[in-house]
Design an enzyme around this catalytic site. Structure first.
Site, mmCIF file in Angstrom:
data_model
loop_
_atom_site.group_PDB
_atom_site.id
_atom_site.type_symbol
_atom_site.label_atom_id
_atom_site.label_comp_id
_atom_site.label_asym_id
_atom_site.label_seq_id
_atom_site.Cartn_x
_atom_site.Cartn_y
_atom_site.Cartn_z
ATOM 1 N N ASN A 268 0.876 -1.166 0.000
ATOM 2 C CA ASN A 268 0.000 0.000 0.000
ATOM 3 C C ASN A 268 0.915 1.218 0.000
ATOM 4 O O ASN A 268 1.426 1.625 1.038
ATOM 5 C CB ASN A 268 -0.892 -0.040 1.240
ATOM 6 C CG ASN A 268 -1.891 1.095 1.264
ATOM 7 O OD1 ASN A 268 -1.840 1.997 0.433
ATOM 8 N ND2 ASN A 268 -2.790 1.058 2.234
ATOM 9 N N LYS B 114 3.134 0.599 3.278
ATOM 10 C CA LYS B 114 2.804 -0.510 4.181
ATOM 11 C C LYS B 114 2.955 -1.799 3.387
ATOM 12 O O LYS B 114 2.589 -1.842 2.204
ATOM 13 C CB LYS B 114 1.365 -0.388 4.678
ATOM 14 C CG LYS B 114 1.142 0.814 5.555
ATOM 15 C CD LYS B 114 -0.211 0.726 6.246
ATOM 16 C CE LYS B 114 -0.527 2.031 6.932
ATOM 17 N NZ LYS B 114 -1.750 2.681 6.474
ATOM 18 N N ARG C 162 -2.339 -2.105 -3.708
ATOM 19 C CA ARG C 162 -3.591 -1.396 -3.489
ATOM 20 C C ARG C 162 -3.555 -0.128 -4.336
ATOM 21 O O ARG C 162 -2.649 0.692 -4.206
ATOM 22 C CB ARG C 162 -3.738 -1.020 -2.018
ATOM 23 C CG ARG C 162 -5.000 -0.269 -1.792
ATOM 24 C CD ARG C 162 -5.149 0.213 -0.386
ATOM 25 N NE ARG C 162 -6.369 0.980 -0.322
ATOM 26 C CZ ARG C 162 -6.666 1.808 0.650
ATOM 27 N NH1 ARG C 162 -5.839 1.951 1.662
ATOM 28 N NH2 ARG C 162 -7.792 2.479 0.635
ATOM 29 N N HIS D 50 -13.399 2.173 -0.452
ATOM 30 C CA HIS D 50 -13.408 1.082 0.541
ATOM 31 C C HIS D 50 -13.940 -0.223 -0.056
ATOM 32 O O HIS D 50 -14.411 -1.100 0.673
ATOM 33 C CB HIS D 50 -14.307 1.400 1.759
ATOM 34 C CG HIS D 50 -13.826 2.507 2.638
ATOM 35 N ND1 HIS D 50 -14.688 3.424 3.209
ATOM 36 C CD2 HIS D 50 -12.590 2.829 3.071
ATOM 37 C CE1 HIS D 50 -13.993 4.269 3.942
ATOM 38 N NE2 HIS D 50 -12.713 3.944 3.878
ATOM 39 N N ARG E 93 -14.066 14.499 8.024
ATOM 40 C CA ARG E 93 -14.756 14.903 6.791
ATOM 41 C C ARG E 93 -16.228 15.168 7.085
ATOM 42 O O ARG E 93 -16.845 14.465 7.889
ATOM 43 C CB ARG E 93 -14.655 13.823 5.722
ATOM 44 C CG ARG E 93 -13.248 13.562 5.251
ATOM 45 C CD ARG E 93 -13.252 12.652 4.026
ATOM 46 N NE ARG E 93 -11.936 12.100 3.802
ATOM 47 C CZ ARG E 93 -11.675 10.799 3.724
ATOM 48 N NH1 ARG E 93 -12.651 9.898 3.817
ATOM 49 N NH2 ARG E 93 -10.452 10.390 3.540
ATOM 50 N N ASP F 52 -11.205 11.100 17.366
ATOM 51 C CA ASP F 52 -11.137 9.727 17.872
ATOM 52 C C ASP F 52 -12.354 9.429 18.752
ATOM 53 O O ASP F 52 -12.617 10.155 19.718
ATOM 54 C CB ASP F 52 -9.840 9.523 18.657
ATOM 55 C CG ASP F 52 -9.593 8.055 18.935
ATOM 56 O OD1 ASP F 52 -10.480 7.380 19.511
ATOM 57 O OD2 ASP F 52 -8.512 7.568 18.568
ATOM 58 N N GLY G 235 -12.305 0.518 12.559
ATOM 59 C CA GLY G 235 -12.014 0.911 13.941
ATOM 60 C C GLY G 235 -13.227 1.156 14.828
ATOM 61 O O GLY G 235 -13.333 0.586 15.916
ATOM 62 N N GLY H 108 -16.585 0.647 13.925
ATOM 63 C CA GLY H 108 -17.562 -0.437 13.757
ATOM 64 C C GLY H 108 -17.186 -1.687 14.536
ATOM 65 O O GLY H 108 -18.039 -2.387 15.080
ATOM 66 N N GLU H 109 -15.892 -1.956 14.619
ATOM 67 C CA GLU H 109 -15.443 -3.169 15.320
ATOM 68 C C GLU H 109 -15.389 -2.979 16.827
ATOM 69 O O GLU H 109 -15.516 -3.937 17.586
ATOM 70 C CB GLU H 109 -14.036 -3.571 14.822
ATOM 71 C CG GLU H 109 -14.036 -4.072 13.396
ATOM 72 C CD GLU H 109 -12.638 -4.120 12.776
ATOM 73 O OE1 GLU H 109 -11.655 -4.258 13.524
ATOM 74 O OE2 GLU H 109 -12.532 -4.007 11.544
ATOM 75 N N GLU I 122 -8.353 -5.972 4.674
ATOM 76 C CA GLU I 122 -8.208 -5.591 3.273
ATOM 77 C C GLU I 122 -6.996 -6.273 2.634
ATOM 78 O O GLU I 122 -7.042 -6.681 1.481
ATOM 79 C CB GLU I 122 -8.099 -4.060 3.167
ATOM 80 C CG GLU I 122 -9.446 -3.406 3.412
ATOM 81 C CD GLU I 122 -9.358 -1.928 3.738
ATOM 82 O OE1 GLU I 122 -8.922 -1.600 4.851
ATOM 83 O OE2 GLU I 122 -9.728 -1.114 2.888
#
Ligand code: ADP
Length: 402
Positions: free
Chosen positions: A7, A14, A91, A180, A241, A283, A331, A333-334, A384
């Site tokens: 990535n 990464k 990616r 996504h 955003r 956050d 992050g 959602g989990e 991903e």
């Protein structure tokens, strides 16, 4: 088969090396601050000491050389030589309307990727640079591009068009693309496996809630709508955003602040969302704590985030004409039972019921709805890189040449 996933961003790369036959990750890490002061490689491989190698890394070529050398090095290496890397999965953020699937890269593909850079001027150029350097450094390996946009290419025209003069689509390709895609695809397929049903039969809404957030409506394994648009600025409220706003705001803000349209967009991208609303943080751990302590704007930011997701789920249910499964990932959602409970409580009327005990889960694949809920609700950690590795394997295996 060993597959390296890359990535490549503007100042970081990464990486993750998969051993596909054993379904294991051999090594992973990142090169950070490429071309800046303080650049370093971080490297982790099973059974070996973690490595942090801080030294100047002037460009992407040097960064990739460093990664490859470490993978074969005496002390930390996990493969004997670079020939053991069979394919590289890159990616790539934007594939425009050209790519509905991952693709093995040749010169023709590279030209099309360069063309797509107009649509993602910050992201595609470093992605392309990574591909070009890998073609030089490990020419024997198949190079495969896996796109964030590709999964959404099945969205029908009445959902992806904007109601602006048609020439802007015809001549400039202004339309909804969505992002996504790799994550939405991965978690929707996992949801079908967990529901013990073929994904072809299911109507699923996936909620990727991380720093960037988007929802996707998936009908029988095909994306039929998503909340992000021409860019990732559209859709639900995010960390920094704004999500959907009246476009007339841009010119109005530009007038009152005496700034350019590009500067307004910078505010809408980087200083808005729950950060801009709360004035505290992007956050959710900070916001949830502050809301508990009575901070009114943290509460407002959370309420607006939850409302925006629930409202968009409603819209996507209309797009799907029903719903079998709802999935939370990334992050927030989990890891945030509070956000999930807040969203689902707004959907109780249509038979979506959460089991409070199961919903207290964090970061594990879990069915969190009650047995009498009309819709199965899952938490599914996204992966991903794994999806990119699988897609790379398929695309590389289909190659008749190497
Ligand atoms: P990215 O889009 O950068 O990949 P992630 O998917 O890693 O983002 O999500 C990052 C966000 O996840 C953080 O900004 C934070 O708001 C949220 N998050 C992480 N852990 C928790 C947690 N335990 N509770 C609530 N939110 C969390």
């Amino acid at each position: 088969m060993n597959i390296l996933i890359l990535n490549c961003g503007s100042s970081s790369i990464k990486y993750k090396l998969f051993k596909m036959d054993q379904n294991t990750v051999l090594a992973r890490g990142v090169v950070e601050r490429i071309g800046l002061t303080g650049s370093q490689l971080r490297y982790r491989a099973g059974g070996k000491n973690d490595l942090v190698d801080a030294k100047p890394v002037p460009g992407h070529r040097e960064a990739l050389e460093m990664i490859l050398q470490t993978l074969i090095s005496g002390g930390h290496g996990v493969i004997g030589n670079l020939k053991e890397i069979d394919a590289v999965g890159h990616r790539v953020v934007h594939g425009g309307e050209y790519f509905q699937q991952p693709v093995a890269v040749d010169n023709n593909v590279l030209e099309l990727l360069e063309e797509c850079s107009q649509l993602a001027p910050l992201h595609n150029p470093p992605n392309i640079m990574g591909i070009k350097v890998c073609r030089q450094l490990i020419p024997h390996a198949a190079q495969v591009a896996v796109f964030d946009t590709a999964f959404h290419q099945t969205i029908p025209d009445y959902a992806y068009m904007y109601a602006i003069p048609y020439k802007y689509y015809r001549e400039h390709k202004i339309r909804k693309y969505g992002f996504h895609g790799t994550s939405h695809k991965y978690v929707s397929r996992r949801a079908a496996e967990l529901a013990d049903e073929t994904v072809k039969k299911l109507k699923i809404i996936t909620c990727h809630l991380g720093n960037g957030a988007s929802l996707c409506a998936i009908d029988g394994d095909r994306s039929v709508d998503t909340t992000m648009g021409f860019t990732p600025l559209a859709g639900v409220i995010m960390g920094t955003r704004c999500g959907d706003v009246d476009p007339a705001i841009v010119d109005y803000m530009s007038g009152i602040e005496g700034i350019t349209g590009a500067e307004v967009l910078e505010i809408l991208n980087k200083h808005s969302g729950v950060l801009g609303l709360s004035g505290l943080s992007s956050d959710f751990r900070d916001l949830e704590q502050a809301a508990l302590e009575g901070h009114p704007r943290a509460r407002l930011a959370l309420d607006m985030f939850i409302y925006s997701i629930a409202k968009n789920i409603g819209a996507l249910i209309a797009a799907l004409g029903g719903l079998d499964a709802l999935v939370f990932t990334a992050g927030i959602g989990e890891n945030s039972p509070g956000v999930r409970a807040g969203i689902c409580s707004k959907l109780n009327y249509m038979g979506i019921l959460l089991d409070d005990g199961k919903n207290s889960t964090s970061g594990e694949e879990t069915l969190i709805s009650t047995s009498d809920s009309l819709v199965q609700v899952f938490v599914i950690p996204t992966d991903e890189e794994k999806m990119i590795a699988e897609e790379t394997k398929t695309a590389a295996s289909n190659l008749t040449y190497k």
